[in-house]
Scaffold this active site. Structure first.
Site, mmCIF file in Angstrom:
data_model
loop_
_atom_site.group_PDB
_atom_site.id
_atom_site.type_symbol
_atom_site.label_atom_id
_atom_site.label_comp_id
_atom_site.label_asym_id
_atom_site.label_seq_id
_atom_site.Cartn_x
_atom_site.Cartn_y
_atom_site.Cartn_z
ATOM 1 N N GLN A 39 0.875 -1.148 0.010
ATOM 2 C CA GLN A 39 -0.192 0.070 -0.083
ATOM 3 C C GLN A 39 0.965 1.294 0.088
ATOM 4 O O GLN A 39 2.093 1.028 0.162
ATOM 5 C CB GLN A 39 -0.896 -0.146 1.263
ATOM 6 C CG GLN A 39 -0.137 0.040 2.614
ATOM 7 C CD GLN A 39 -0.942 -0.726 3.673
ATOM 8 O OE1 GLN A 39 -2.140 -0.637 3.674
ATOM 9 N NE2 GLN A 39 -0.234 -1.316 4.655
ATOM 10 N N HIS A 70 -9.252 4.265 19.255
ATOM 11 C CA HIS A 70 -8.573 3.111 19.916
ATOM 12 C C HIS A 70 -9.040 2.664 21.215
ATOM 13 O O HIS A 70 -9.137 1.658 21.398
ATOM 14 C CB HIS A 70 -7.120 3.309 20.006
ATOM 15 C CG HIS A 70 -6.324 3.679 18.620
ATOM 16 N ND1 HIS A 70 -5.501 4.600 18.152
ATOM 17 C CD2 HIS A 70 -6.316 2.786 17.597
ATOM 18 C CE1 HIS A 70 -4.763 4.424 16.948
ATOM 19 N NE2 HIS A 70 -5.319 3.090 16.764
ATOM 20 N N ASP A 94 0.045 0.489 13.744
ATOM 21 C CA ASP A 94 0.193 1.943 14.310
ATOM 22 C C ASP A 94 0.533 1.630 15.692
ATOM 23 O O ASP A 94 1.285 2.589 16.398
ATOM 24 C CB ASP A 94 -0.715 2.888 13.981
ATOM 25 C CG ASP A 94 -2.383 2.540 14.377
ATOM 26 O OD1 ASP A 94 -2.531 2.345 15.655
ATOM 27 O OD2 ASP A 94 -3.099 2.440 13.444
ATOM 28 N N ASP A 145 0.165 -12.408 6.776
ATOM 29 C CA ASP A 145 -1.118 -12.452 6.501
ATOM 30 C C ASP A 145 -1.850 -12.831 7.567
ATOM 31 O O ASP A 145 -1.708 -13.971 7.869
ATOM 32 C CB ASP A 145 -1.448 -13.446 5.271
ATOM 33 C CG ASP A 145 -2.775 -13.330 4.770
ATOM 34 O OD1 ASP A 145 -3.760 -12.844 5.591
ATOM 35 O OD2 ASP A 145 -3.061 -13.485 3.706
ATOM 36 N N ASP A 163 -8.810 -4.557 13.966
ATOM 37 C CA ASP A 163 -8.309 -3.047 13.701
ATOM 38 C C ASP A 163 -7.969 -2.963 12.178
ATOM 39 O O ASP A 163 -6.597 -2.805 11.815
ATOM 40 C CB ASP A 163 -7.112 -2.567 14.442
ATOM 41 C CG ASP A 163 -6.941 -1.049 14.376
ATOM 42 O OD1 ASP A 163 -8.011 -0.320 13.600
ATOM 43 O OD2 ASP A 163 -6.020 -0.549 14.921
ATOM 44 N N SER A 164 -8.578 -3.321 11.189
ATOM 45 C CA SER A 164 -8.504 -3.437 9.791
ATOM 46 C C SER A 164 -8.499 -2.084 9.189
ATOM 47 O O SER A 164 -9.154 -1.450 9.554
ATOM 48 C CB SER A 164 -9.251 -4.637 9.158
ATOM 49 O OG SER A 164 -10.509 -4.157 8.939
ATOM 50 N N ASP A 166 -9.790 -0.371 5.397
ATOM 51 C CA ASP A 166 -11.124 -0.572 4.679
ATOM 52 C C ASP A 166 -11.180 -1.898 3.806
ATOM 53 O O ASP A 166 -10.172 -2.512 3.594
ATOM 54 C CB ASP A 166 -11.304 0.650 3.600
ATOM 55 C CG ASP A 166 -11.389 1.839 4.337
ATOM 56 O OD1 ASP A 166 -11.850 1.824 5.497
ATOM 57 O OD2 ASP A 166 -11.254 2.759 3.741
#
Length: 296
Positions: A39, A70, A94, A145, A163-164, A166
């Site tokens: 990405q 969060h 993050d 993965d 916490d993915s 989109d």
């Protein structure tokens, strides 16, 4: 309203949140602008929200409002469980969710699984207040993965927090029934899972389809909501599934150093506006009707 300093460059970050909707923040400085294997990563210093991390053009965190997201994705599930000892964080490179999980004294081990190591390193370098717990001795990090990782770990976790990004490209599978079924196997008999499910105004189809997929797997399932100012429309939803405990109730205490989450807010977050109840209720009726048709 203070006038803009005309001596400053008129440079803006614009997130195209929908074809007819966008959010703009004035940029003071570009800190990171690079493409990884998975990405595009952008870090900018904004005038209004401090540092901002965007992945493939979508805002992930800003320094000013990241705590709202969060804390709500973490503490609702953590406080609904009486003794969450083993926790899996899917995505969230993050480190913000890990930071919140570590605040719970019962935690013995938290595993962060994120496919893109560059996100983790970027957060370490530019968001120290968010990534500060990544080096905690209770934390282990796997850069792989998540779909593969979850399949390989059965009956290990009390809580899974998804916490993915989109639901596109490599993250799309994290919103499907097959993933939730695999995650259920990775959870212990008292396990709880929570996943972010987007905005009901910007992405109502994702909210309803993801919640329906989770509800087909977990016997106890609810949708709850909170505010995240820089996410599309500012109204955000979370789907939570449980094998044993009603997640609307609190069974362990909230950490003292929180800025958004409270016990009262935990309970009230499950009180849905009528349009949101109708959104997920409509799909429940459609699902029942479809099952009846197949049965005949």
């Amino acid at each position: 309203m203070q006038p803009m300093d005309r001596r400053s460059p008129d440079l803006w970050y614009t997130e195209y949140q929908k074809p007819d909707m966008r959010l703009g923040l004035r940029i003071k400085e570009i800190l990171v602008n690079k493409q990884t294997q998975y990405q595009h990563i952008l870090v900018v210093e904004t005038a209004e929200y401090g540092r901002l991390l965007a992945l493939d053009g979508a805002i992930q965190i800003t320094e000013r409002d990241e705590f709202t997201y969060h804390e709500m994705i973490t503490h609702v599930a953590m406080c609904a469980h009486p003794t969450p000892k083993r926790v899996l964080v899917v995505g969230g490179g993050d480190g913000g969710v890990v930071r919140e999980v570590i605040k719970h004294d019962s935690v013995e081990r938290v595993t962060l699984v994120d496919i893109d190591e560059a996100v983790i390193e970027t957060s370490r370098a530019y968001f120290p207040s968010v990534s500060c717990a990544l080096d905690h001795p209770k934390v282990e990090i796997a850069t792989m993965d998540a779909l593969v990782y979850v399949k390989e770990h059965v009956d290990e976790f009390n809580v899974i927090i998804v916490d993915s990004t989109d639901p596109v490209d490599f993250a799309a599978g994290l919103y499907e029934k097959s993933f939730f079924a695999t995650a259920a196997n990775a959870l212990k008999s008292d396990g709880i899972i929570v996943a972010q499910t987007e905005s009901p105004f910007a992405e109502p189809e994702i909210v309803s389809s993801t919640f329906l997929a989770l509800r087909e797997v977990f016997p106890i399932s609810f949708l709850y909501w909170g505010a995240v100012p820089t996410y599309p429309t500012g109204l955000w939803t979370y789907a939570i599934g449980s094998k044993l405990y009603d997640p609307r109730e609190t069974r362990s205490s909230a950490p003292l150093d929180v800025r958004y989450y409270t016990k009262d807010l935990h309970h009230s977050a499950f009180i849905l506006p009528k349009f949101l109840k109708d959104l997920i209720g409509r799909d429940a009726k459609m699902q029942t009707k479809e099952k009846a048709c197949h049965a005949t």
